[in-house]
Design a protein around this motif. Sequence first.
Motif, PDB file in Angstrom:
ATOM      1  N   ASP A  26       0.829  -1.213   0.000  1.00 52.71           N
ATOM      2  CA  ASP A  26       0.000   0.000   0.000  1.00 52.71           C
ATOM      3  C   ASP A  26       0.861   1.260   0.000  1.00 52.71           C
ATOM      4  O   ASP A  26       0.525   2.255  -0.658  1.00 52.71           O
ATOM      5  CB  ASP A  26      -0.938   0.007   1.208  1.00 52.71           C
ATOM      6  CG  ASP A  26      -2.116  -0.944   1.033  1.00 52.71           C
ATOM      7  OD1 ASP A  26      -2.279  -1.485  -0.086  1.00 52.71           O
ATOM      8  OD2 ASP A  26      -2.871  -1.139   2.008  1.00 52.71           O
ATOM      9  N   LYS A  81       0.614   4.124  -2.823  1.00 56.57           N
ATOM     10  CA  LYS A  81       0.385   5.528  -2.459  1.00 56.57           C
ATOM     11  C   LYS A  81       1.519   6.413  -2.962  1.00 56.57           C
ATOM     12  O   LYS A  81       1.295   7.552  -3.390  1.00 56.57           O
ATOM     13  CB  LYS A  81       0.247   5.655  -0.928  1.00 56.57           C
ATOM     14  CG  LYS A  81      -1.045   5.082  -0.382  1.00 56.57           C
ATOM     15  CD  LYS A  81      -1.215   5.375   1.100  1.00 56.57           C
ATOM     16  CE  LYS A  81      -0.302   4.538   1.963  1.00 56.57           C
ATOM     17  NZ  LYS A  81      -0.553   4.782   3.419  1.00 56.57           N
ATOM     18  N   ALA A 141      -7.595   2.648  -7.374  1.00 58.98           N
ATOM     19  CA  ALA A 141      -8.666   2.512  -6.382  1.00 58.98           C
ATOM     20  C   ALA A 141      -8.094   2.061  -5.040  1.00 58.98           C
ATOM     21  O   ALA A 141      -8.484   2.570  -3.980  1.00 58.98           O
ATOM     22  CB  ALA A 141      -9.717   1.520  -6.878  1.00 58.98           C
ATOM     23  N   ARG A 142      -7.146   1.104  -5.098  1.00 52.68           N
ATOM     24  CA  ARG A 142      -6.538   0.624  -3.861  1.00 52.68           C
ATOM     25  C   ARG A 142      -5.705   1.730  -3.209  1.00 52.68           C
ATOM     26  O   ARG A 142      -5.699   1.888  -1.988  1.00 52.68           O
ATOM     27  CB  ARG A 142      -5.658  -0.596  -4.156  1.00 52.68           C
ATOM     28  CG  ARG A 142      -4.946  -1.150  -2.936  1.00 52.68           C
ATOM     29  CD  ARG A 142      -5.913  -1.569  -1.837  1.00 52.68           C
ATOM     30  NE  ARG A 142      -5.333  -1.383  -0.512  1.00 52.68           N
ATOM     31  CZ  ARG A 142      -6.021  -1.298   0.601  1.00 52.68           C
ATOM     32  NH1 ARG A 142      -7.346  -1.356   0.564  1.00 52.68           N
ATOM     33  NH2 ARG A 142      -5.424  -1.141   1.753  1.00 52.68           N
ATOM     34  N   LEU A 193      -6.214   4.995  -3.401  1.00 58.55           N
ATOM     35  CA  LEU A 193      -7.138   5.953  -2.794  1.00 58.55           C
ATOM     36  C   LEU A 193      -7.707   5.421  -1.491  1.00 58.55           C
ATOM     37  O   LEU A 193      -7.858   6.159  -0.516  1.00 58.55           O
ATOM     38  CB  LEU A 193      -8.257   6.297  -3.773  1.00 58.55           C
ATOM     39  CG  LEU A 193      -7.848   7.192  -4.956  1.00 58.55           C
ATOM     40  CD1 LEU A 193      -8.962   7.242  -5.998  1.00 58.55           C
ATOM     41  CD2 LEU A 193      -7.523   8.600  -4.461  1.00 58.55           C
ATOM     42  N   ASP A 194      -8.014   4.127  -1.474  1.00 61.58           N
ATOM     43  CA  ASP A 194      -8.542   3.512  -0.257  1.00 61.58           C
ATOM     44  C   ASP A 194      -7.484   3.521   0.846  1.00 61.58           C
ATOM     45  O   ASP A 194      -7.779   3.810   2.012  1.00 61.58           O
ATOM     46  CB  ASP A 194      -8.984   2.078  -0.562  1.00 61.58           C
ATOM     47  CG  ASP A 194      -9.688   1.437   0.631  1.00 61.58           C
ATOM     48  OD1 ASP A 194     -10.577   2.096   1.220  1.00 61.58           O
ATOM     49  OD2 ASP A 194      -9.352   0.290   0.978  1.00 61.58           O
ATOM     50  N   ALA A 195      -6.239   3.230   0.457  1.00 64.40           N
ATOM     51  CA  ALA A 195      -5.151   3.227   1.433  1.00 64.40           C
ATOM     52  C   ALA A 195      -4.876   4.638   1.947  1.00 64.40           C
ATOM     53  O   ALA A 195      -4.597   4.841   3.135  1.00 64.40           O
ATOM     54  CB  ALA A 195      -3.893   2.628   0.808  1.00 64.40           C
ATOM     55  N   ALA A 210      -7.044   6.947   2.284  1.00 62.80           N
ATOM     56  CA  ALA A 210      -8.137   7.294   3.194  1.00 62.80           C
ATOM     57  C   ALA A 210      -7.861   6.769   4.602  1.00 62.80           C
ATOM     58  O   ALA A 210      -8.341   7.330   5.588  1.00 62.80           O
ATOM     59  CB  ALA A 210      -9.458   6.730   2.669  1.00 62.80           C
ATOM     60  N   GLN A 211      -7.078   5.691   4.686  1.00 59.39           N
ATOM     61  CA  GLN A 211      -6.728   5.133   5.991  1.00 59.39           C
ATOM     62  C   GLN A 211      -5.503   5.812   6.592  1.00 59.39           C
ATOM     63  O   GLN A 211      -5.401   5.989   7.806  1.00 59.39           O
ATOM     64  CB  GLN A 211      -6.458   3.629   5.845  1.00 59.39           C
ATOM     65  CG  GLN A 211      -7.678   2.843   5.380  1.00 59.39           C
ATOM     66  CD  GLN A 211      -7.335   1.383   5.120  1.00 59.39           C
ATOM     67  OE1 GLN A 211      -6.663   0.748   5.930  1.00 59.39           O
ATOM     68  NE2 GLN A 211      -7.794   0.846   4.003  1.00 59.39           N
TER      69      GLN A 211
END
Length: 438
Positions: free
Chosen positions: A32, A36, A97-98, A100-102, A104-105
């Motif tokens: 991740d 990123k 997508a992954r 962006l999700d990472a 967000a965390q």
Amino acid sequence: MNIQAQPQSGVTPPSPPSTLDDMRLPVPMMRDILLKTLFRKSVTTVTDTAAALCLPRMVTQELIDIAREQKLLEATGTLNANSGNEMGYQLTDAGKARALDALAQSEYYGAMPVPLDVYREQIKRQSIRDIQVTRDQLTGAMGHLVLPQDLLSNLGPAVSSGRSILMYGPPGNGKSSISNGIRDAMGDKIYVPRAIEYSGQVITVYDPIVHSKAETVEEDPSSLRRKKGFDSRYVRCDRPTVITGGELTLDMLDLKYNPTARTYQAPLQLKATGGIFIVDDLGRQSEPPQSLVNRWIVPLEENKDILALQSGEKFEVPFDTLVIFSTNFHPNEIFDQAALRRIFYKIKIDGPCQEDYLKIFAMVARKKGVPLEQDALVHLIHEKYPTIDNVYANYQPVFLIDQMIAICEFEGIPYQMTPDLIDRAWSNMFVRDEVIVK
């Protein structure tokens, strides 16, 4: 790509990882951070990505291969002529997508963090308690100060022990300068991680404000004899010095959570690991001195500190720091005996004797270009100092000479020293007790 040469130093540098297994980090976390980093930075080649992640090229390639197998990365199909004809890589739609999700965390990307347990091992290799400071080193670092020999005799063992020190005495006698001299006497370099990881959380440690980066010798890529570099997730620095004063509060010694980036910043004492933490002007903080020392009881006695995450989970970090407390108060006024027992060395810093005072005065005058005049010095010593019971302080020569310089510049006359100028300078050094009618 230039390889960092292992510097000549007494401290063993951290070895760079050879494989992903050497990283001792969860693979999903590393993947991740890779995604990123590619999303946030314009890197496409393995070499540029390795530099952004502060990893060896071979380890970065392993990570890229995993992301490709998971269809998160794809080769661009073109060679980049500006990067040695390396193949380029880019995020797939699933990779974006992954990423962006990472994000967000956690917004953290870039240099791969060092696991806390791995950092513990490096701290042992560069412990402040392994330093042996000699009298010559201490004298050399404080050569600009006029100090009694017995003071250096007391300071030397205290510094070499790496244990806590309390310096106390009247104001203006160089406690802060002595603290800085102790720092300067430690001439070696250590390795500070850019970030560490604990329980999946990233804690940034390296701080350009606190840490002074040392010059790094880079190898000639064409050289036949190349030295193995150190792990570039670390920064080679002078031993750090954190100086706090009246602004110090207890919450500054806790992890600082950034709710926007969802990452942590190391507290001051963790940034000072391997170096010195100076608490100046103790007794001037909003927190009582007793409370501040109570906060240090576990670290000072057990060489470990306890920090807490946002979740409330507590964990131990090494405490490998020389703590120097400096105060103008008498210790018995601000501490109980239990607290004083936990501070290993108590060293009183008194004002200079008349002989040392005159040495300081002459040294300052020479440095600032003010000629010494015997009549003025006699007037100072025999007329002015008896009015304050002949109490000398280290700050006074600088104060008086700066005042005389300011007067000479205002009057448009050459720098000089006269009884009249001494009187005018002296009048600004103290404020008389008097009743002001309102």
